[in-house]
Design an enzyme around this catalytic site. Structure first.
Site, PDB file in Angstrom:
ATOM      1  N   HIS A 266       0.769  -0.992   0.110  1.00 52.13           N
ATOM      2  CA  HIS A 266      -0.057  -0.383   0.485  1.00 52.13           C
ATOM      3  C   HIS A 266       1.273   0.675  -0.327  1.00 52.13           C
ATOM      4  O   HIS A 266       1.629   0.942  -0.604  1.00 52.13           O
ATOM      5  CB  HIS A 266      -0.568  -0.047   1.278  1.00 52.13           C
ATOM      6  CG  HIS A 266      -2.137   0.667   0.988  1.00 52.13           C
ATOM      7  ND1 HIS A 266      -2.700   1.641   0.267  1.00 52.13           N
ATOM      8  CD2 HIS A 266      -2.626   1.273   1.892  1.00 52.13           C
ATOM      9  CE1 HIS A 266      -3.022   2.317   0.577  1.00 52.13           C
ATOM     10  NE2 HIS A 266      -4.001   1.918   1.820  1.00 52.13           N
ATOM     11  N   HIS A 305      -2.481  -2.333  -9.812  1.00 50.79           N
ATOM     12  CA  HIS A 305      -3.167  -1.986  -8.318  1.00 50.79           C
ATOM     13  C   HIS A 305      -4.384  -2.675  -8.940  1.00 50.79           C
ATOM     14  O   HIS A 305      -5.268  -3.214  -9.555  1.00 50.79           O
ATOM     15  CB  HIS A 305      -4.392  -0.429  -9.118  1.00 50.79           C
ATOM     16  CG  HIS A 305      -4.186   0.067  -8.294  1.00 50.79           C
ATOM     17  ND1 HIS A 305      -6.139   0.511  -7.866  1.00 50.79           N
ATOM     18  CD2 HIS A 305      -3.969   1.347  -7.462  1.00 50.79           C
ATOM     19  CE1 HIS A 305      -5.633   1.113  -6.683  1.00 50.79           C
ATOM     20  NE2 HIS A 305      -4.811   1.946  -5.831  1.00 50.79           N
ATOM     21  N   ASP A 361       3.169   5.457  -7.030  1.00 49.51           N
ATOM     22  CA  ASP A 361       4.313   5.651  -6.200  1.00 49.51           C
ATOM     23  C   ASP A 361       4.819   5.299  -7.039  1.00 49.51           C
ATOM     24  O   ASP A 361       6.640   5.231  -6.669  1.00 49.51           O
ATOM     25  CB  ASP A 361       3.889   4.147  -4.898  1.00 49.51           C
ATOM     26  CG  ASP A 361       2.994   4.293  -3.614  1.00 49.51           C
ATOM     27  OD1 ASP A 361       3.465   5.444  -3.392  1.00 49.51           O
ATOM     28  OD2 ASP A 361       2.380   3.022  -3.562  1.00 49.51           O
TER      29      ASP A 361
END
Ligand code: CMC
Length: 447
Positions: A266, A305, A361
């Site tokens: 995460h 994702h 990210d």
């Protein structure tokens, strides 16, 4: 016939009509499907909530196939370009963009709740010098619960408003103090004359008394905060709602959400990406690294994702921001490795078939590093802006009459009822040899 689903239970031959509302059926409607009176009723089995809506929400919309992200209906691209984090936080929390006076009041409240109690500093000082800042952050957010017992009034809108101001205002201070502790430098107190992002940069990096944040970096950080503000029902939002559903105060719930964010799958992914890029070391090593990913040896961090099955729109914006930041800081050489990794990965069948694209990210850490943030601060940089999203999710949950304490079902596959076995009768069938060995060891010790 309206929107219904006809279900025939082939065990009994009975057919049931189940209502479809907002594209979903109510799981509780399946409970009526039973083989006989002793049957508990049909359940759904959905580990990791892959196809279960746990709530109705009006905050954030994602279309993962098309790469769309909207807060309260506004496209993320427009908010990133035209808004500020504080305005977006207001929007996420209140459902509408603020008027100028609403924004002024909100910004004033956030600015004037940024100081933390002096005793919190003692909590920080109790940590080892090399403690991970995210571990400290989680603990300190939880510790705020002990300073604000009024936060227990979770059904009081005024109390919720006050805790909202406090949380959004104080998380940058806690984050910066955690960092200063790790480098053994004095804490910088909040500067009320600066913006939310500018003040955070000053609390982090000011070494003497004067510090003026670079406007390009301040704007870039603010934009990164906008991109991270909410992301509907992800792991940490779910933790916030689940813990909050027991009516724990919002500091405890936010600490739980931040703890969920910490993991490398995460919000900890940005940290893992940087470590991965450093390990790859140069563009030449990218093909062999991609091969290791395809062979299942490692994951390509910052890729993939649960919801996005095309390009993450946040990653697109961040890629552009990176170049603006590099115009001030100089280029972070890791960007070349990242670009090469993306180029090669997106040509490979492995990633194309599984619809794995860069997520938020993948590039954010490269910017943070160029700005001078240490890698261990990256998850904390995610948690600061996500606090507004967590609170919005919490308020929506607390005020939703459909919600109750979160308590999933299970499919029990363990032993049926059996009688307690006295110690002397246990393990008889396993091995007499083991018992004999233990006895002989006992004997040897006595000698
Ligand atoms: N590298 C290599 N293979 C991957 C990756 C990856 N990053 N992500 C997914 N896969 C493969 C996975 O092995 C599986 O393959 P197979 O079908 O052969 O078993 C398939 O793709 C589906 O993956 P999954 O693990 O079932 O997908 P998920 O929806 O459960 O997981 C994820 C989503 C984000 C946890 C995962 O993609 C991942 O671990 N990515 C790397 C960590 C990361 O970047 N996380 C940040 C997410 S975005 C920020 C946030 O909001 O948290």
């Amino acid at each position: 016939m309206g929107d219904t689903l006809s279900v025939t239970d082939n065990r009994t031959g009975k057919t049931y009509e189940i209502a479809i509302e907002d594209g979903a059926i109510r799981a509780m409607d399946l409970r009526q499907i039973r083989v006989d009176d002793d049957d508990y009723g049909l359940k759904t089995y959905d580990p990791a909530f892959k196809n279960t809506a746990s709530c109705k929400s009006r905050i954030t919309f994602i279309d993962g196939e098309k790469g769309i992200l909207r807060y309260r209906g506004y496209p993320i691209e427009q908010l990133a370009e035209k808004s500020s984090y504080i305005e977006v936080a207001y929007l996420i929390l209140n459902g509408e963009l603020p008027t100028q006076s609403q924004l002024d009041i909100f910004a004033h409240e956030i600015t004037h709740h940024s100081i933390i109690h002096e005793y919190i500093k003692r909590v920080i000082e109790g940590f080892r010098y090399d403690a991970h800042p995210m571990g400290m952050f989680v603990s300190m957010v939880g510790a705020l619960s002990t300073f604000y017992p009024d936060a227990k009034k979770v059904h009081d809108p005024q109390s919720r408003q006050l805790q909202t101001y406090r949380l959004i205002a104080k998380v940058p201070t806690l984050a910066a103090f955690a960092y200063r502790h790790t480098i053994g430098m004095r804490f910088n107190y909040p500067d009320n004359d600066l913006s939310y992002a500018g003040n955070f940069l000053k609390m982090m990096f000011c070494m003497s008394n004067s510090y003026t944040p670079d406007p390009v970096l301040e704007k870039a950080l603010d934009q990164l905060f906008i991109l991270h503000a909410d992301h509907e029902q992800n792991c940490s939002a779910n933790a916030m709602r689940a813990v909050g559903s027991s009516e724990a105060d919002p500091y405890c719930s936010t600490a739980a959400a931040a703890a969920a964010l910490y993991g490398p799958l995460h919000g900890g992914a940005n940290e893992a990406v940087l470590r991965m890029l450093n390990e790859i070391g140069s563009k030449d090593n990218v093909p062999s690294f991609v091969k290791r990913v395809k062979d299942g040896e490692v994951r390509l961090m910052g890729f993939g994702h649960r919801v996005y099955k095309s390009y993450d729109p946040r990653a697109k914006i961040i890629k552009k921001t990176a170049h603006e930041v590099f115009s001030v800081t100089g280029k972070n050489p890791l960007i070349d490795i990242a670009l090469e990794l993306e180029r090669i990965a997106l040509q490979e069948d492995y990633f194309v078939k599984r619809k794995l694209y860069p997520n938020v990210d993948f590039y954010s850490g490269i910017i943070y590093e160029a700005m001078g943030f240490p890698v261990s601060m990256f998850p904390v940089l995610f948690a600061i802006p996500r606090t507004s999203g967590w609170i919005a999710q919490w308020v929506e949950m607390i005020t939703d009459s459909d919600q109750k304490i979160a308590r999933p079902q299970q499919l029990y596959l363990g032993e049926d009822e059996r009688d307690f076995v006295p110690m002397r009768n246990r393990g008889r069938s396993i091995s007499k040899k083991l018992d004999a060995k233990a006895q002989s060891r006992k004997g040897a010790r006595k000698k």
